[in-house]
Design a protein around this motif. Structure first.
Motif, mmCIF file in Angstrom:
data_model
loop_
_atom_site.group_PDB
_atom_site.id
_atom_site.type_symbol
_atom_site.label_atom_id
_atom_site.label_comp_id
_atom_site.label_asym_id
_atom_site.label_seq_id
_atom_site.Cartn_x
_atom_site.Cartn_y
_atom_site.Cartn_z
ATOM 1 N N PRO A 61 -37.432 -39.331 49.402
ATOM 2 C CA PRO A 61 -37.095 -40.714 49.031
ATOM 3 C C PRO A 61 -38.310 -41.626 48.874
ATOM 4 O O PRO A 61 -38.284 -42.555 48.057
ATOM 5 C CB PRO A 61 -36.210 -41.186 50.207
ATOM 6 N N TYR A 64 -39.549 -42.649 45.526
ATOM 7 C CA TYR A 64 -38.645 -42.145 44.477
ATOM 8 C C TYR A 64 -38.031 -43.319 43.724
ATOM 9 O O TYR A 64 -37.318 -44.130 44.309
ATOM 10 C CB TYR A 64 -37.555 -41.265 45.109
ATOM 11 N N PHE A 67 -38.206 -46.415 45.661
ATOM 12 C CA PHE A 67 -37.620 -46.581 47.008
ATOM 13 C C PHE A 67 -38.758 -46.668 48.016
ATOM 14 O O PHE A 67 -39.673 -45.845 48.008
ATOM 15 C CB PHE A 67 -36.672 -45.416 47.342
ATOM 16 N N CYS A 72 -32.828 -42.915 54.063
ATOM 17 C CA CYS A 72 -31.878 -44.005 53.858
ATOM 18 C C CYS A 72 -31.086 -44.198 55.144
ATOM 19 O O CYS A 72 -30.637 -43.218 55.759
ATOM 20 C CB CYS A 72 -30.921 -43.697 52.713
ATOM 21 N N HIS A 81 -28.034 -45.787 50.409
ATOM 22 C CA HIS A 81 -29.334 -46.308 49.985
ATOM 23 C C HIS A 81 -29.784 -47.526 50.788
ATOM 24 O O HIS A 81 -30.564 -48.356 50.282
ATOM 25 C CB HIS A 81 -29.343 -46.630 48.473
ATOM 26 N N ASP A 99 -29.591 -40.427 55.854
ATOM 27 C CA ASP A 99 -29.687 -39.476 54.743
ATOM 28 C C ASP A 99 -31.145 -39.056 54.603
ATOM 29 O O ASP A 99 -32.014 -39.902 54.372
ATOM 30 C CB ASP A 99 -29.165 -40.139 53.466
ATOM 31 N N THR A 101 -34.115 -36.180 53.026
ATOM 32 C CA THR A 101 -34.402 -35.183 51.997
ATOM 33 C C THR A 101 -35.854 -34.743 52.079
ATOM 34 O O THR A 101 -36.716 -35.231 51.336
ATOM 35 C CB THR A 101 -34.101 -35.720 50.579
ATOM 36 N N HIS A 173 -24.764 -34.173 43.237
ATOM 37 C CA HIS A 173 -25.705 -33.868 42.153
ATOM 38 C C HIS A 173 -26.343 -32.506 42.331
ATOM 39 O O HIS A 173 -26.518 -32.047 43.463
ATOM 40 C CB HIS A 173 -26.815 -34.935 42.133
ATOM 41 N N PHE A 179 -34.923 -33.699 42.421
ATOM 42 C CA PHE A 179 -34.090 -34.351 43.442
ATOM 43 C C PHE A 179 -32.652 -34.525 42.932
ATOM 44 O O PHE A 179 -31.693 -34.181 43.625
ATOM 45 C CB PHE A 179 -34.723 -35.698 43.808
ATOM 46 N N HIS A 180 -32.528 -35.082 41.730
ATOM 47 C CA HIS A 180 -31.195 -35.349 41.180
ATOM 48 C C HIS A 180 -31.116 -34.793 39.768
ATOM 49 O O HIS A 180 -31.798 -35.271 38.873
ATOM 50 C CB HIS A 180 -30.908 -36.854 41.156
ATOM 51 N N GLU A 206 -21.296 -35.148 48.702
ATOM 52 C CA GLU A 206 -21.690 -36.245 49.588
ATOM 53 C C GLU A 206 -20.724 -37.423 49.506
ATOM 54 O O GLU A 206 -21.106 -38.532 49.134
ATOM 55 C CB GLU A 206 -23.126 -36.675 49.277
ATOM 56 N N TRP A 223 -31.409 -51.728 45.791
ATOM 57 C CA TRP A 223 -31.030 -50.434 46.387
ATOM 58 C C TRP A 223 -29.750 -50.488 47.205
ATOM 59 O O TRP A 223 -28.847 -49.673 46.973
ATOM 60 C CB TRP A 223 -32.169 -49.902 47.283
HETATM 61 N N1 MF3 Z 1 -30.554 -38.724 49.480
HETATM 62 C C1 MF3 Z 1 -29.826 -39.541 48.529
HETATM 63 C C2 MF3 Z 1 -28.821 -38.629 47.883
HETATM 64 O O1 MF3 Z 1 -28.052 -38.052 48.593
HETATM 65 C C3 MF3 Z 1 -30.709 -40.150 47.508
HETATM 66 C C4 MF3 Z 1 -31.598 -41.177 48.027
HETATM 67 S S1 MF3 Z 1 -32.525 -41.756 46.728
HETATM 68 C C5 MF3 Z 1 -33.425 -42.962 47.442
HETATM 69 O O2 MF3 Z 1 -28.791 -38.365 46.725
HETATM 70 F F1 MF3 Z 1 -34.304 -43.302 46.594
HETATM 71 F F2 MF3 Z 1 -32.609 -43.941 47.795
HETATM 72 F F3 MF3 Z 1 -33.965 -42.480 48.515
#
Ligand code: MF3
Ligand code: CO
Ligand code: CO
Length: 257
Positions: A61, A64, A67, A72, A81, A99, A101, A173, A179-180, A206, A223
């Protein structure tokens, strides 16, 4: 809508996704006991960032699409977010989704849970329990030959039967070294509709489930997504791989969950 082709991962790539997924699960396990009245969401962020660096991973994140933080943190009416902040201190009765990643060797492990802070209301606890069950009902639909619409239909049927609503504006996603990516995985939908699932596809489920309206609003920070009616929202997330005979949850710690 993500329109790029849906990628089928190689066994080598799946192995990297397993490593990233396991680290993501362990990060949530590490953070869980810190979730107590009195801690700020910035302290949770900083603990996560330090742990991620100590494990030689990166926080996806951070930076990203601009962000500003490493995880998050979405409290109460925040749908997703939420941005960690020193002034946001958890209090008894809150619910907070964390959240995370981490990126390991280029691949992303994306997972989240909603935690209870102290003793929330009966309604808040029920929302959190229903939302976790929604995630697992969605996962139960994942198998080769199944369809993306089956996932959303299973989640929507249960959430609405329990008196809650399903957020439309954010979806699961595809996830890998990106990431997405495709496909989108809506958490509402119609059985037997949508693309067919094939072994080697990797994506998140999710669900964001709301106490009141499913409508969301994004705050001025660009956000923070909140419920329009400012009632509660909860979310749980796993990263999944479609296997030859079903599904593998990639974001479990090796000792179960
Ligand atoms: N982890 C989030 C998701 O589940 C995405 C966060 S994007 C951010 O897709 F930029 F907010 F971190
Ligand atoms: Co996530
Ligand atoms: Co995700």
């Amino acid at each position: 809508m993500k329109t790029e082709p849906i990628v089928i991962l190689s066994t080598r790539e799946l192995d990297k996704m397993r490593q990233a997924g396991r680290l993501a699960a362990k990060l949530l396990q590490y953070l869980e006991p810190l979730v107590k009245p009195g801690i700020s969401t910035l302290q949770l962020n900083n603990a996560a960032e330090q742990w991620t660096q100590a494990h030689k991973a990166k926080s996806a994140p951070l930076g990203y699409k601009g962000f500003p933080k490493s995880i998050c943190t979405s409290v109460n009416e925040v749908v997703c977010h939420g941005i960690p902040n020193a002034k946001q201190v958890l209090k008894d009765g809150d619910i907070i989704n964390i959240d995370v990643t981490p990126i390991v060797d280029g691949y992303h492990g994306d997972t989240s849970k909603t935690f209870l802070v102290g003793t929330p209301s009966f309604k808040a606890k029920k929302l959190v329990e229903v939302t976790e069950k929604c995630l697992y009902l969605g996962i139960a639909e994942v198998k080769p030959g199944g369809r993306i619409g089956d996932i959303g239909a299973a989640i929507q049927e249960y959430a609405e039967a329990q008196g809650f609503s399903v957020v439309r504006d954010f979806v699961g996603h595809g996830v890998s070294n990106i990431f997405h990516t495709a496909p989108d995985i809506p958490h509402y939908g119609i059985r037997d509709k949508g693309k067919r699932l094939r072994p080697g596809m990797v994506f998140t489920i999710e669900p964001m489930i709301n106490e009141g309206t499913y409508e969301v609003e994004v705050l001025n920070d660009g956000w923070t997504a909140v419920t329009r009616d400012r009632l509660l929202s909860a979310q749980f997330e796993h990263t999944l791989a479609v296997t030859a005979d079903g599904v593998e949850i990639l974001t479990l710690p090796e000792d179960g969950n």
